[in-house]
Design an enzyme around this catalytic site. Structure first.
Site, PDB file in Angstrom:
ATOM      1  N   ARG A 288       0.675  -0.971  -0.280  1.00 51.61           N
ATOM      2  CA  ARG A 288       0.137   0.007  -0.029  1.00 51.61           C
ATOM      3  C   ARG A 288       1.000   1.244  -0.030  1.00 51.61           C
ATOM      4  O   ARG A 288       1.965   1.160   0.454  1.00 51.61           O
ATOM      5  CB  ARG A 288      -0.891  -0.041   1.188  1.00 51.61           C
ATOM      6  CG  ARG A 288      -0.405   0.409   2.563  1.00 51.61           C
ATOM      7  CD  ARG A 288      -1.178   0.050   3.859  1.00 51.61           C
ATOM      8  NE  ARG A 288      -0.440   0.344   4.968  1.00 51.61           N
ATOM      9  CZ  ARG A 288      -1.030   0.082   6.242  1.00 51.61           C
ATOM     10  NH1 ARG A 288      -2.255  -0.482   6.257  1.00 51.61           N
ATOM     11  NH2 ARG A 288      -0.180   0.144   7.268  1.00 51.61           N
ATOM     12  N   ARG A 290       0.761   5.219   1.663  1.00 49.47           N
ATOM     13  CA  ARG A 290      -0.141   5.935   2.701  1.00 49.47           C
ATOM     14  C   ARG A 290       0.552   7.260   2.858  1.00 49.47           C
ATOM     15  O   ARG A 290       1.694   7.549   2.436  1.00 49.47           O
ATOM     16  CB  ARG A 290       0.076   5.158   3.740  1.00 49.47           C
ATOM     17  CG  ARG A 290      -0.091   5.851   5.166  1.00 49.47           C
ATOM     18  CD  ARG A 290      -0.227   5.098   6.451  1.00 49.47           C
ATOM     19  NE  ARG A 290      -1.401   3.935   6.341  1.00 49.47           N
ATOM     20  CZ  ARG A 290      -1.870   3.426   7.503  1.00 49.47           C
ATOM     21  NH1 ARG A 290      -1.141   3.531   8.722  1.00 49.47           N
ATOM     22  NH2 ARG A 290      -2.678   2.541   7.269  1.00 49.47           N
ATOM     23  N   LYS A 305       3.239  -5.045   4.199  1.00 50.43           N
ATOM     24  CA  LYS A 305       3.008  -5.743   5.339  1.00 50.43           C
ATOM     25  C   LYS A 305       3.092  -7.212   4.818  1.00 50.43           C
ATOM     26  O   LYS A 305       2.498  -7.757   4.008  1.00 50.43           O
ATOM     27  CB  LYS A 305       1.425  -5.665   5.780  1.00 50.43           C
ATOM     28  CG  LYS A 305       1.432  -4.238   6.115  1.00 50.43           C
ATOM     29  CD  LYS A 305      -0.107  -3.825   6.796  1.00 50.43           C
ATOM     30  CE  LYS A 305      -0.636  -4.599   8.079  1.00 50.43           C
ATOM     31  NZ  LYS A 305      -1.779  -4.214   8.476  1.00 50.43           N
ATOM     32  N   LYS A 318       5.641  -5.074   9.347  1.00 45.69           N
ATOM     33  CA  LYS A 318       5.255  -4.016   8.551  1.00 45.69           C
ATOM     34  C   LYS A 318       6.668  -3.080   8.166  1.00 45.69           C
ATOM     35  O   LYS A 318       7.246  -2.461   9.279  1.00 45.69           O
ATOM     36  CB  LYS A 318       4.194  -3.117   8.742  1.00 45.69           C
ATOM     37  CG  LYS A 318       3.923  -1.829   8.011  1.00 45.69           C
ATOM     38  CD  LYS A 318       2.644  -1.107   8.528  1.00 45.69           C
ATOM     39  CE  LYS A 318       2.950  -0.297   9.935  1.00 45.69           C
ATOM     40  NZ  LYS A 318       1.811   0.391   9.875  1.00 45.69           N
ATOM     41  N   TYR A 383      -9.675   7.466   6.561  1.00 46.12           N
ATOM     42  CA  TYR A 383     -10.130   7.565   8.260  1.00 46.12           C
ATOM     43  C   TYR A 383      -9.402   8.658   8.798  1.00 46.12           C
ATOM     44  O   TYR A 383      -8.307   8.976   8.538  1.00 46.12           O
ATOM     45  CB  TYR A 383      -9.926   6.328   8.905  1.00 46.12           C
ATOM     46  CG  TYR A 383      -8.585   5.753   8.812  1.00 46.12           C
ATOM     47  CD1 TYR A 383      -7.815   6.043   9.957  1.00 46.12           C
ATOM     48  CD2 TYR A 383      -8.382   4.658   7.965  1.00 46.12           C
ATOM     49  CE1 TYR A 383      -6.469   5.317   9.817  1.00 46.12           C
ATOM     50  CE2 TYR A 383      -7.285   4.215   8.018  1.00 46.12           C
ATOM     51  CZ  TYR A 383      -6.165   4.374   8.879  1.00 46.12           C
ATOM     52  OH  TYR A 383      -4.828   3.930   8.751  1.00 46.12           O
ATOM     53  N   ARG A 385      -7.601   9.579  12.708  1.00 44.70           N
ATOM     54  CA  ARG A 385      -7.233   8.583  13.877  1.00 44.70           C
ATOM     55  C   ARG A 385      -6.828   9.635  14.944  1.00 44.70           C
ATOM     56  O   ARG A 385      -6.164  10.638  14.782  1.00 44.70           O
ATOM     57  CB  ARG A 385      -5.820   7.997  13.041  1.00 44.70           C
ATOM     58  CG  ARG A 385      -5.024   7.209  14.338  1.00 44.70           C
ATOM     59  CD  ARG A 385      -4.075   6.128  13.886  1.00 44.70           C
ATOM     60  NE  ARG A 385      -4.752   4.907  13.223  1.00 44.70           N
ATOM     61  CZ  ARG A 385      -4.130   4.012  12.854  1.00 44.70           C
ATOM     62  NH1 ARG A 385      -2.523   3.859  12.878  1.00 44.70           N
ATOM     63  NH2 ARG A 385      -4.806   3.098  12.342  1.00 44.70           N
ATOM     64  N   GLU A 450      -7.778   0.273  17.881  1.00 47.46           N
ATOM     65  CA  GLU A 450      -6.644  -0.712  17.849  1.00 47.46           C
ATOM     66  C   GLU A 450      -5.768  -0.680  19.176  1.00 47.46           C
ATOM     67  O   GLU A 450      -5.239   0.192  19.590  1.00 47.46           O
ATOM     68  CB  GLU A 450      -5.726  -0.444  16.561  1.00 47.46           C
ATOM     69  CG  GLU A 450      -6.518  -0.713  15.272  1.00 47.46           C
ATOM     70  CD  GLU A 450      -5.561  -0.495  13.987  1.00 47.46           C
ATOM     71  OE1 GLU A 450      -4.331  -0.723  14.366  1.00 47.46           O
ATOM     72  OE2 GLU A 450      -6.181  -0.072  12.869  1.00 47.46           O
ATOM     73  N   LYS A 482      -9.097  -3.644   6.734  1.00 44.80           N
ATOM     74  CA  LYS A 482      -9.708  -2.645   5.895  1.00 44.80           C
ATOM     75  C   LYS A 482      -9.626  -2.889   4.317  1.00 44.80           C
ATOM     76  O   LYS A 482     -10.549  -2.802   3.628  1.00 44.80           O
ATOM     77  CB  LYS A 482      -9.006  -1.098   6.100  1.00 44.80           C
ATOM     78  CG  LYS A 482      -8.998  -0.665   7.524  1.00 44.80           C
ATOM     79  CD  LYS A 482      -8.342   0.675   7.543  1.00 44.80           C
ATOM     80  CE  LYS A 482      -8.073   1.151   9.073  1.00 44.80           C
ATOM     81  NZ  LYS A 482      -7.075   0.352   9.678  1.00 44.80           N
TER      82      LYS A 482
END
Length: 793
Positions: A288, A290, A305, A318, A383, A385, A450, A482
């Site tokens: 991914r 980010r 990951k 990760k 999202y 956080r 989490e 997710k």
């Protein structure tokens, strides 16, 4: 419980006269009867709803909305002023403490320390902040309950009349959006002040960086779903133990500071990354990109990951490196060399050569996989956080992700969403992304908590963490992701293997209070969440409740009710649950734009009929009262039978086995997959599982050999009777051998396919014992008959 009753029992005493007058509005919807009620006709027709009635009702509704909106604004301003006053007091006390330095009062100069803050000063400050925290909690609950009240009364109005008020009143709500207040700014400020007071002016110092300084890190993570009603309460509880992690303390908090966006890659022909992460196969990867904050962010983190099975002795890892946004497309296409990416880093000399080599190796592997496996952008997750952690101390890190949204990034189905770019540019962090078409967006209805721990072997997590994760505020979810959820929901025609939680999304996760836990005001008992009674089904008059669902549900159980779910509208239902599991990844959204009715509580039509009958009296009222009493008694009788009847009770799994902090019950029900789909149930497969199946087969083989040896002995050294017995033992030995071989092959096949089958043998041991018993009995009977024992008797 009906909403009117729930409102009366859940309201805050100090706010009593500022709530929506739900009962008055409900009575305003009743027009006079055309003819007076009688015992023969207790429910005559009412006068039709007229324009005058509509004007009167709308006027009353506007007055209620204005009252709630005004009080919410006044109370919010009061909290802001109290926070500022407390901030000044805390800073004054801390500054006095800092002026004294490390010195302590002495008998020689006691007057120099007359103004040194005492423990009592800090305790008073802590009580004052706790009172403000309770005010924030109460205001959030007040807002939620009133918002629900307005939604319910509008729905009741549109059902009873031919006038549709919902679209018009949605505009009025937008003009006075008392329910849209974000309490994150309060929480960040209160967290800083409370941490100063809790640590007596000596907060933990350290690096608060979330990304740049961490390249490879291993964590034990458990994840939980949180209902939107409990989000603010949960944040307020956590901040009393851990401060909100702020990366730039000198900067005023902004909404975009908490935004996180990620784009997940996959191969659209094989979906190999999705399948690997879903099945949790050894070495399964997720790749991914980010970034933090808005879409203008220049720093893009390229992450991989990797899942590791426990039996390997390694932990899932990760790993990531940072890349400038302008270089992302070139990197993914292979036009940008890895050496050029880290050339500046090597010149600056801020990292060792070994660290740079590791990053270069990671970049090469990711670039190679993207090109050779033809990986493309598939799903974006967004999202906000809120992270709780002591700066520089990663032993306990808690994050709460809200407003989770998954968006399609592909160019499939003849639509160019991202084009030749690595991400689409028509959206940023403008939740709820109303500009997107419904098939391109998936808004998750819950928040995701989490809990990340870095504890030594055998070390228990903090007690408050165990209490929190076993409370009614959270619902643990195993193997949640997710990436998995977004892919399975946004590509329904291309994904046939679904995660086990997907058929359960229509089940609400709110639960009753299980133990004393909540926000406490100093000197008073705990102020529990109003969610403890929100377990009943909607709906209203029309009685369109859904029957209890059957199927595998690892999240909740109980009564269920439905609401529309499409685009910005989500299904919400209510059930009770007491199960706790582990988790893997995900997040939530509080309320989408133009939210639909909030489906809560039972129908109130039955109560209205009973009240009417009571006013009339006579046999009509007695009959209705008797019917209700019989229904209640029948319910108690059924519950009693279920309690008394013997049934197997499942054993509780240990906390270490489930991966859930604090342990708890694990409940499972079966859900049927949609037509043409399959549900994947997580199954742990280790090498010892294969060895266990093999040992079981060898044990059966041993029994077969022993029985065969007995048969051979009888055959070679016996008479005619022994010959018959030898045939019986031989048949048992052969059948046991064939049966054990078939069971062994079946088990190995299912283990390799990671299927959640029933691996225990229900019939084999019993049949083996019966076969041996039959052979022995036949041998005994033949021998007795030959010797003539019966004739002698």
């Amino acid at each position: 419980m009906k909403f009117g009753q729930q409102l009366r029992t859940s309201l805050i005493r100090d706010y009593y006269f500022h709530y929506i007058s739900y009962d008055d509005l409900k009575n305003s919807l009743k027009t006079p009867y055309v003819t007076p009620p009688t015992a023969d006709n207790p429910h005559p027709n009412r006068r039709p709803w007229t324009e005058e009635d509509e004007k009167r009702f709308v006027t009353e509704l506007e007055e209620q909305l204005d009252r709630v909106f005004t009080f919410q604004r006044v109370k919010s301003g009061e909290i802001v002023r109290r926070i500022k006053a407390s901030e000044k007091e805390v800073n004054d006390v801390v500054s006095k403490l800092e002026l004294q330095g490390p010195r302590r009062p002495s008998q020689a100069h006691p007057e120099a320390f007359a103004n040194v803050p005492t423990e009592e000063d800090f305790m008073l400050l802590e009580e004052d902040l706790s009172d403000i925290i309770a005010d924030v909690h109460d205001l959030a609950k007040y807002t939620q309950l009133n918002y629900t009240g307005f939604q319910k009364i509008i729905k009741k109005h549109d059902k009873r009349t031919d006038w549709h008020l919902k679209p018009v009143f949605a505009t009025r709500l937008k003009a006075k959006p008392f329910f849209n207040d974000n309490y994150d700014a309060f929480i960040v400020k209160l967290s800083k002040l409370y941490n100063l007071v809790r640590t007596r002016g000596s907060p933990t110092r350290g690096d608060s960086a979330a990304g740049g300084g961490q390249q490879n890190f291993i964590r034990q993570t458990t994840k939980y779903w949180v209902h939107p009603d409990n989000i603010t309460e949960l944040k307020l509880i956590i901040l009393k133990h851990l401060p909100v992690l702020v990366f730039n303390p000198s900067k005023e908090f902004e909404k975009k500071d908490s935004a996180i966006s990620s784009i997940y890659f996959d191969n659209f022909d094989t979906w190999e990354l999705y399948t690997g992460r879903l099945k949790k196969t050894e070495g399964a990867e997720a790749i991914r990109l980010r970034w933090y904050g808005g879409i203008e962010s220049e720093a893009i983190f390229v992450e991989r990951k990797t899942h590791r099975e426990d039996w390997t002795g390694e932990k899932s890892v990760k790993a990531r490196f940072v890349l400038k946004e302008k270089n992302v497309n070139s990197f993914l296409e292979g036009n940008l060399t890895v050496e050029s990416i880290f050339e500046k880093m090597r010149r600056e000399g801020k990292k060792s050569e070994k660290e740079i080599e590791d990053l270069e190796q990671l970049a090469r592997e990711i670039q190679y996989r993207v090109i050779t496996r033809r990986l493309q952008p598939a799903v974006r997750s967004f999202y906000n956080r809120t992270a709780f952690q002591l700066p520089g101390d990663a032993r306990v890190r808690i994050s709460l992700d809200t407003e989770l949204t998954m968006v399609r990034e592909d160019n499939l189905d003849g639509r160019s969403r991202s084009g030749s770019n690595w991400r689409r540019m028509d959206i940023g962090i403008d939740y709820p992304f109303s500009q997107l078409s419904p098939e391109d967006v998936e808004r998750f209805p819950y928040a995701v908590l989490e809990v990340k721990l870095q504890t030594q072997a055998g070390q228990e997590p903090p007690e408050w963490v165990k209490v929190l994760t076993s409370s009614h505020l959270v619902e643990a979810v195993p193997k949640f992701s997710k990436f998995i959820h977004g892919t399975s929901t946004l590509f329904p025609t291309r994904i046939n293997l679904l995660p086990f939680w997907l058929p359960q999304m229509d089940t609400d996760i709110r639960k009753p209070v299980t133990h004393r836990f909540g926000i406490e005001r100093p000197g008073q008992s705990a102020s529990y969440s109003t969610s403890d009674d929100l377990d009943d089904s909607d709906d209203e008059e029309d009685g369109d409740e859904l029957a209890d669902g059957s199927g595998q549900n690892a999240l909740a159980n109980g009564g269920r009710d439905a609401a529309e779910r499409s685009g910005n509208d989500r299904t919400a239902e209510f059930t009770r649950s007491g199960n706790f599991l582990d988790a893997e990844e995900r997040i939530s959204a509080a309320q989408p734009e133009n939210p639909d009715d909030y489906p809560i509580y039972d129908s109130e039509e039955e109560d209205d009929d009973l009240e009417e009958s009571q006013r009339i009296g006579g046999w009509q009222y007695r009959r209705k009262l008797f019917t209700r009493a019989m229904k209640t008694a029948g319910g108690y009788f059924v519950t009693g039978l279920i309690t008394l009847l013997p049934r197997p009770n499942p054993s509780q799994s240990a906390s270490n086995g489930t991966g859930v902090i604090g342990g708890g019950k694990v409940e499972a029900r079966k859900f049927k997959a949609p037509k043409g789909k399959r549900i994947h149930v997580p199954v742990r497969v280790e090498p010892k599982v294969f060895f266990a199946a093999e040992r079981t087969f060898l044990s059966w083989l041993e029994f077969s050999i022993i029985i065969g040896a007995i048969a051979a002995s009888l055959l070679n050294f016996g008479d005619y009777i022994s010959l018959l017995s030898a045939w019986g033992f031989t048949a048992v030995a052969c059948l046991a051998l064939l049966y054990s071989m078939a069971v062994y092959l079946w088990r190995i096949s299912n283990i390799e396919k990671r299927r959640a089958a029933r691996y225990h043998d229900k019939y084999g041991p019993t049949l083996l014992c019966l076969g041996l018993l039959a052979a022995v009995i036949l041998n005994f009977v033949f021998r007795v008959r030959e010797d003539g024992w019966f004739s002698k008797g």
